[in-house]
Motif scaffolding. Structure first.
Motif, mmCIF file in Angstrom:
data_model
loop_
_atom_site.group_PDB
_atom_site.id
_atom_site.type_symbol
_atom_site.label_atom_id
_atom_site.label_comp_id
_atom_site.label_asym_id
_atom_site.label_seq_id
_atom_site.Cartn_x
_atom_site.Cartn_y
_atom_site.Cartn_z
ATOM 1 N N HIS A 15 7.426 -2.212 0.914
ATOM 2 C CA HIS A 15 6.619 -1.625 -0.163
ATOM 3 C C HIS A 15 5.729 -2.668 -0.840
ATOM 4 O O HIS A 15 5.963 -3.872 -0.719
ATOM 5 N N ASN A 67 6.026 12.517 -1.979
ATOM 6 C CA ASN A 67 4.610 12.199 -2.144
ATOM 7 C C ASN A 67 3.755 13.318 -1.586
ATOM 8 O O ASN A 67 3.938 13.737 -0.441
ATOM 9 N N ASP A 127 3.101 2.617 1.082
ATOM 10 C CA ASP A 127 4.217 2.219 1.928
ATOM 11 C C ASP A 127 3.837 1.122 2.911
ATOM 12 O O ASP A 127 3.957 1.263 4.129
ATOM 13 N N HIS A 142 3.430 8.385 7.559
ATOM 14 C CA HIS A 142 4.592 8.005 8.371
ATOM 15 C C HIS A 142 5.720 9.018 8.190
ATOM 16 O O HIS A 142 5.606 9.938 7.382
ATOM 17 N N HIS A 151 3.247 5.924 -6.081
ATOM 18 C CA HIS A 151 4.552 5.565 -5.511
ATOM 19 C C HIS A 151 5.238 4.460 -6.322
ATOM 20 O O HIS A 151 5.846 3.541 -5.754
ATOM 21 N N ASP A 162 10.083 11.411 2.250
ATOM 22 C CA ASP A 162 9.281 11.486 1.011
ATOM 23 C C ASP A 162 7.777 11.560 1.307
ATOM 24 O O ASP A 162 6.962 11.618 0.382
ATOM 25 N N HIS A 163 7.415 11.566 2.599
ATOM 26 C CA HIS A 163 6.002 11.704 2.985
ATOM 27 C C HIS A 163 5.740 12.897 3.901
ATOM 28 O O HIS A 163 4.586 13.269 4.108
HETATM 29 ZN ZN ZN Z 1 7.638 6.278 0.627
#
Ligand code: ZN
Length: 245
Positions: free
Chosen positions: A181, A13, A135, A53, A206, A57-58
């Motif tokens: 999620h 992301n 998220d 966070h 996402h 993926d972030h």
């Molecule tokens: Zn994520």
């Protein structure tokens, strides 16, 4: 102002809010090369990077972002979990307003299986009030005066349960997804709980590659909200001003 999607999935992301003069990086969950390319290699216009966070993926590129001299904002818990130590590390506390260039932002807590995950309210003269929420399986807050919304729509309960039945998704993973999620139903409920009168764009982000349906999700949010709805796609650029014209 434009919103540029560098990547939006559990693979990574990263989003840019940028105009000709300045840019804010939202999430750094891709290779730094991709971020630089997205900025046309103009790193000097970046005023800050904000992260929700510590999942890869972030925040994959966080060390490189800081090494490039960009200040990274995240909660103290997230910074600790990411193991950041640079002097470009900046902790954000819920509700405290921070300023970077023409942007102002503040964080609020969200519900995800991470150390101290947050969502952001971002403000700029061109974009107005922007909600960035990802998220989280739920959000207990409602927001007033929003002009643009970037929100997770990760899965549909029906598709997820079907995938479990088919053996594509393990029940354990299913159980993790629903407490970390946001489903399309929760996303719509949440949108409808907010005053959308001034909202210009709703961007769904996402989406799970296995448990979502982009066409259906867009249609459902459009029908519920009557707003201009986009499903985030790689390299997509969305006009992100306060007013549509
Ligand atoms: Zn994520």
């Amino acid at each position: 102002m434009e919103l540029k999607i560098i990547s939006s999935s559990s693979a990574g992301n990263c989003y840019l809010l940028e105009n000709e003069k300045e840019a804010l990086i939202i999430e750094a969950g891709v290779r730094f090369e991709q971020i630089k390319k997205g900025l046309n290699f103009n790193l000097s216009k970046v005023v800050a990077c904000i992260i929700t966070h510590e999942d890869g993926d972030h925040c994959k590129a966080v060390q490189d972002v800081m090494a490039a001299g960009i200040t990274v904002y995240a909660s103290a818990g997230t910074h600790n979990a990411m193991g950041t130590s640079s002097h470009h590390r900046a902790a954000i506390t819920d509700g405290t307003l921070k300023t970077a260039g023409g942007f102002q932002f503040k964080s609020f807590d969200v519900k995800h299986d991470a150390t101290e995950p947050v969502g952001y309210l971002i403000k700029h003269a061109e974009t107005g009030n922007v909600l960035f929420l990802t998220d989280t399986y739920f959000c207990e807050y409602s927001f007033s005066g929003l002009n643009n919304i970037i929100i997770e729509a990760n899965y549909s309960q029906d598709i997820l349960d079907e995938q479990v039945k088919l053996g594509v998704i393990h029940r354990k993973l299913r159980n993790r997804i629903i407490i970390s999620h946001m489903s399309i139903d929760t996303c719509i409920d949440l949108l409808m709980a907010n005053d959308l009168r001034q909202v210009n764009n709703i961007v769904l982000i996402h989406l799970s590659d296995k448990n979502s349906n982009a066409i259906q999700f867009k249609q459902r949010v459009e029908e519920s909200t009557g707003k201009c709805v986009h499903v985030a796609d790689v390299n997509q650029i969305i006009n992100f001003n306060r007013n549509p014209f």
